[in-house]
Design a protein around this motif. Structure first.
Motif, PDB file in Angstrom:
ATOM      1  N   ASN A 126      78.427  -1.254  56.702  1.00 22.42           N
ATOM      2  CA  ASN A 126      77.774  -1.984  57.974  1.00 22.42           C
ATOM      3  C   ASN A 126      78.159  -1.543  59.326  1.00 22.42           C
ATOM      4  O   ASN A 126      77.949  -2.279  60.231  1.00 22.42           O
ATOM      5  CB  ASN A 126      78.710  -3.395  57.652  1.00 22.42           C
TER       6      ASN A 126
ATOM      7  N   ALA B 176      83.532  -9.725  48.420  1.00 20.58           N
ATOM      8  CA  ALA B 176      83.065  -8.324  48.583  1.00 20.58           C
ATOM      9  C   ALA B 176      82.025  -8.139  47.560  1.00 20.58           C
ATOM     10  O   ALA B 176      81.160  -7.515  47.557  1.00 20.58           O
ATOM     11  CB  ALA B 176      84.032  -7.253  48.657  1.00 20.58           C
TER      12      ALA B 176
ATOM     13  N   MET C  31      82.844  -1.269  52.468  1.00 15.61           N
ATOM     14  CA  MET C  31      82.016  -2.209  53.066  1.00 15.61           C
ATOM     15  C   MET C  31      81.793  -2.051  54.565  1.00 15.61           C
ATOM     16  O   MET C  31      80.586  -2.186  55.129  1.00 15.61           O
ATOM     17  CB  MET C  31      82.344  -3.554  52.776  1.00 15.61           C
ATOM     18  N   ASN C  32      82.952  -1.716  55.298  1.00 15.75           N
ATOM     19  CA  ASN C  32      82.645  -1.682  57.017  1.00 15.75           C
ATOM     20  C   ASN C  32      81.884  -0.302  57.041  1.00 15.75           C
ATOM     21  O   ASN C  32      81.117  -0.216  58.099  1.00 15.75           O
ATOM     22  CB  ASN C  32      83.883  -1.450  57.499  1.00 15.75           C
TER      23      ASN C  32
ATOM     24  N   LEU D 153      87.162  -3.165  51.747  1.00 17.77           N
ATOM     25  CA  LEU D 153      86.771  -3.514  53.021  1.00 17.77           C
ATOM     26  C   LEU D 153      86.288  -2.548  53.841  1.00 17.77           C
ATOM     27  O   LEU D 153      85.262  -2.324  54.510  1.00 17.77           O
ATOM     28  CB  LEU D 153      87.695  -4.414  53.690  1.00 17.77           C
TER      29      LEU D 153
ATOM     30  N   LEU E 134      81.122  -9.463  53.561  1.00 19.39           N
ATOM     31  CA  LEU E 134      82.170  -8.841  54.472  1.00 19.39           C
ATOM     32  C   LEU E 134      82.773  -9.671  55.597  1.00 19.39           C
ATOM     33  O   LEU E 134      82.147 -10.419  56.306  1.00 19.39           O
ATOM     34  CB  LEU E 134      81.316  -7.607  55.403  1.00 19.39           C
TER      35      LEU E 134
END
Length: 799
Positions: free
Chosen positions: A101, A279, A97-98, A94, A284
């Motif tokens: 993003n 994911a 991915m954060n 995560l 997300l």
């Protein structure tokens, strides 16, 4: 530098000035993380109330020299380690991915513009803000003008104009316009960070029914085990005159039986694994528990642009109006006005991008008019405006621009609207002030015909939701007839039932329209929010998808919010679920993951709760009827391992597409109660017969263990239906595992040889337990159905 970005004399900070502020700690980094830190993950798994109980229990067993009964410790340590590892793995994915993003900002440094992650901004940085941006730190406007929505902070949905020297609050978002702003308070000093910190202290309600139910179970069990444990020890040591060792061992066995040591861990792991699986599909989750909420959704509200259709738009043609003569002499002059308008307007949205792309095709038609004032587009007014020397001109939605004269232009644009095109009108305003409400007449000059391709997999996706009984409501700011046609092409049920939301001027009209219509056009952001709230008041679980600033208020109020990453930054930061590749076809994936988690955890929770019910009731019977709790901790550990722990975890990993029905806690109790009662009655009867026939306590303990195993596999068989090879394998492996431990590790688990009388009793009570379980299950299910009918009847009478 694009056409939309105004030229400025501002230079911004130098690299040296930035470094100085970094050294001083004036960086826009906050400690208010939405997820747990590594330390918090380790501590939350290690320092728990039940781990403290287990630690005390272990000390007591060591004190009385009962080392054999420490068999639960490896299981507890294994649970802790597995929980930590899985949560850390999910966090790692995560976090990556954060980063992808993460919100970015356009900042001026060394006289040049650059894009950096918003967390890397420092105090006194000068940033460029435009429509769709979320304001990342407290700032002050130094050049330009923007319309800002502070509803997420203040609850007020009005768009507030911010000009030079006006303050901007972090957490609000830009609706329209552009400006340069200087950051004043960054990081933990910003308004939104302080608000978030206060919210953390105050706490918040748990949105997930499953987690809320499990928390309630754990809470009440945690409260009752201490007094029950004290009563058991008192009864055994002082009243029954048992030895200190026997009294402690019996008390510990009862307590271990009452603690659902693996249930919370199982839930955490199931959520973490689902998060990792999603994911890999570019989904997300800002909140892991949102997958359960989305799986329970029965109404899905979708925006047209970016959800049903692709995010890109294109201008098909610019159509002169029949009334442009008298204002402009030739069609070429009208086209030039359109080009000049596109040069002047600074809005940053898909429509304006499409218009600017279209006007580039006119080649030499460069900008010839200099704009005097510019009024940016807002989703509330649904038009933008530019004042040239020749007069005031407006571009926007025909119904809002033309108002009572709208019917006059329908013959010109009606055919385009019916085929799903989006139509904007370019007109001359006969008044002077276009920044406030339009009061004068608008003369239509031309029409911009735009198309927005429907997503290729839209039909398949909406067909899936129809099969699952999920009602789809299309809520859009566009013309209702246009939206209706797009929805029809996308395969949405009852797409022909549409209404213009501008006619829904009262709360009662809006609520009644929800029952009748599927498509809502010309919806304002505030109306979107009210529509979601009205659906929730009617008992629906609502999901809202969107990609623009006009969707944010509704998304924040929805039970689950889904954003397209290609949309506005503010929308992606406000949403619980972000589709990183902006593919709406991933929505069924999230629903199926949620179903797998809820259904499987619910099924496994039944196994855990059977042991808790049995141990709690048997402990109470022991106190009331003055007999010593018949089992040892090692025997409880053996049963827990092969009839609860291992099968529970394995079943939780199995794909499960079944629709979620009913409430979590009720579903679990209805299935667990018959087995728990069967265990209590069967073991209680066995203990009673043991007293009658004067059987050794070791024989009764062993027989009780095996009897619990029989009932355990009966309930495991029932909740595993329908069967497949994997489920057969799980049951067979656990039976073999139990048999192996009982035969080869019998000393470790206190399994002793039984007398013939005891064996006969075990066989009789095993068959009796199967019948008892069957009839108790039938009786409880019948009672549940009866009460449901009574409730439905009362509801019908009340209606």
């Amino acid at each position: 530098m694009t056409d939309e970005i105004p030229i400025t004399a501002l230079k911004g900070l130098t690299d040296q000035e930035v470094e100085e502020r970094v050294q001083q700690g004036f960086v826009n980094h906050t400690n208010n993380q939405t997820g747990k830190s590594v330390k918090e993950i380790i501590m939350s798994n290690l320092l728990t109330y039940f781990n403290l109980i287990f630690f005390i229990i272990a000390i007591l067993l060591i004190y009385v020299g009962s080392y054999r009964n420490l068999t639960f410790l490896p299981i507890i340590i294994g649970n802790i380690m597995i929980g930590i590892v899985q949560e850390l793995r999910a966090k790692q994915i995560l976090d990556k991915m954060n980063i992808v993003n993460a919100p970015h900002s356009l900042v001026l440094r060394n006289g040049a513009q650059q894009q950096i992650v918003s967390e890397d901004l420092v105090k006194d940085d000068i940033i460029l803000l435009s429509a769709g941006n979320q304001i990342c730190a407290d700032a002050v406007v130094i050049e330009g003008k923007v319309q800002v929505n502070e509803a997420l902070l203040t609850g007020e949905a009005d768009e507030i104009e911010k000009v030079s020297e006006n303050k901007l609050l972090s957490g609000s978002f830009v609706v329209s316009g552009q400006c340069y702003a200087k950051l004043e308070h960054v990081g933990d000093d910003s308004y939104i960070s302080k608000l978030t910190a206060e919210a953390k202290i105050a706490g918040s309600g748990e949105q997930s029914e499953m987690i809320r139910s499990i928390n309630q179970l754990v809470k009440w069990i945690g409260i009752i085990i201490i007094p029950i444990g004290a009563l058991l020890f008192y009864q055994g040591y002082f009243l029954s005159q048992e030895t200190m060792q026997k009294s402690i061992i019996s008390m510990v066995a009862a307590l271990i039986g009452m603690i659902p040591e693996g249930l919370y861990l199982l839930t955490t792991i199931a959520l973490a694994l689902s998060t990792m699986r999603l994911a890999k599909r570019n989904i997300l989750l800002h909140d892991m528990k949102s997958i359960e909420t989305l799986a329970r959704v029965d109404v899905l509200c979708v925006d047209k642009t970016g959800t049903i259709t692709e995010t890109r738009m294109q201008v098909e043609e610019f159509l002169p109006s029949q009334t442009y003569h008298g204002i402009l002499n030739t069609e070429e002059e009208l086209t030039q006005l359109f080009v000049d308008y596109s040069f002047a307007i600074q809005d940053d949205n898909a429509t304006i991008h499409a218009i600017k792309e279209y006007t580039k095709t006119f080649g030499k038609n460069k900008e010839t008019r200099i704009p005097l004032t510019i009024t940016p587009f807002t989703s509330t007014t649904k038009y933008s405006g530019v004042v040239f020397k020749e007069g005031s001109f407006i571009l926007g939605a025909p119904e809002f621009v033309m108002r009572e004269d709208y019917e006059l232009i329908v013959p010109e644009i009606g055919s385009y609207i019916k085929t799903g095109h989006r139509v904007l009108v370019l007109g001359k305003y006969e008044g002077d002030d276009i920044a406030s409400e339009l009061t004068k007449k608008v003369i239509p000059l031309g029409f911009v015909i735009l198309s927005n391709p429907i997503r290729k997999n839209a039909k398949e996706t909406f067909s899936y939701f129809k099969e699952q009984g999920v009602t789809v409501k299309v809520i859009s700011g566009d013309n209702p007839e246009t939206v209706s046609e797009v929805a029809r092409c996308a395969g949405i049920d009852n797409a022909h039932k549409f209404i213009d939301a501008s006619t829904l001027d009262t709360e009662s009209k809006l609520v009644s329209a929800l029952e009748e219509y599927t498509v809502f056009g010309r919806v304002t952001p505030k109306q979107k929010q009210k529509l979601v709230q009205a659906l929730q008041k009617n008992g629906h679980t609502v999901a809202m998808t969107g990609d623009g600033v006009n969707d944010i208020l509704a998304m924040k109020d929805a039970d689950c919010s889904v954003a397209m990453a290609s949309g506005s930054e503010a929308a992606t930061q406000a949403a619980q679920v972000v589709l990183l590749d902006s593919d709406f076809a991933h929505m069924p994936d999230v629903v199926l993951e949620g179903r797998q988690v809820v259904n499987n955890v619910q099924r496994s929770a039944v196994l855990f709760l059977v042991k808790n019910i049995f141990s709690l009731l048997l402990s109470l019977f022991s106190v009331v009827f003055m007999f010593t709790y018949p089992l040892e901790p090692s025997q409880i550990s053996l049963i827990s391992m092969f009839t609860i722990g291992i099968p529970g975890f394995l079943l939780a990993m199995e794909p499960n597409k079944k629709r979620i029905e009913g409430h979590f806690l009720k579903n679990v109790m209805i299935k667990a109660l018959p087995a728990g009662l069967t265990d209590v009655l069967a073991v209680g009867a066995l203990v009673f017969c043991g007293e009658v026939f004067s059987l050794p306590k070791n024989d009764i303990a062993t027989a009780s263990t095996l009897l619990l195993a029989v009932v355990g596999f009966i309930i495991l068989t029932k909740i595993s239906a329908p069967f497949n090879r994997i489920k057969y394998g799980i049951i067979i492996i656990n039976i073999l595992g139990l048999a192996f431990c009982g035969i080869f590790l019998h000393r470790l688990y206190a399994i002793s040889e039984m007398s013939k009388v005891c064996i006969v009793l075990l066989i009789v009570f095993s068959f009796a337990a199967e019948s008892l379980f069957r009839y108790l299950s039938l009786g409880i299910e019948t009672l549940d159905s009866f009460f449901l009918k009574v409730i439905h009847k009362k509801n019908d009478i009340n209606k």
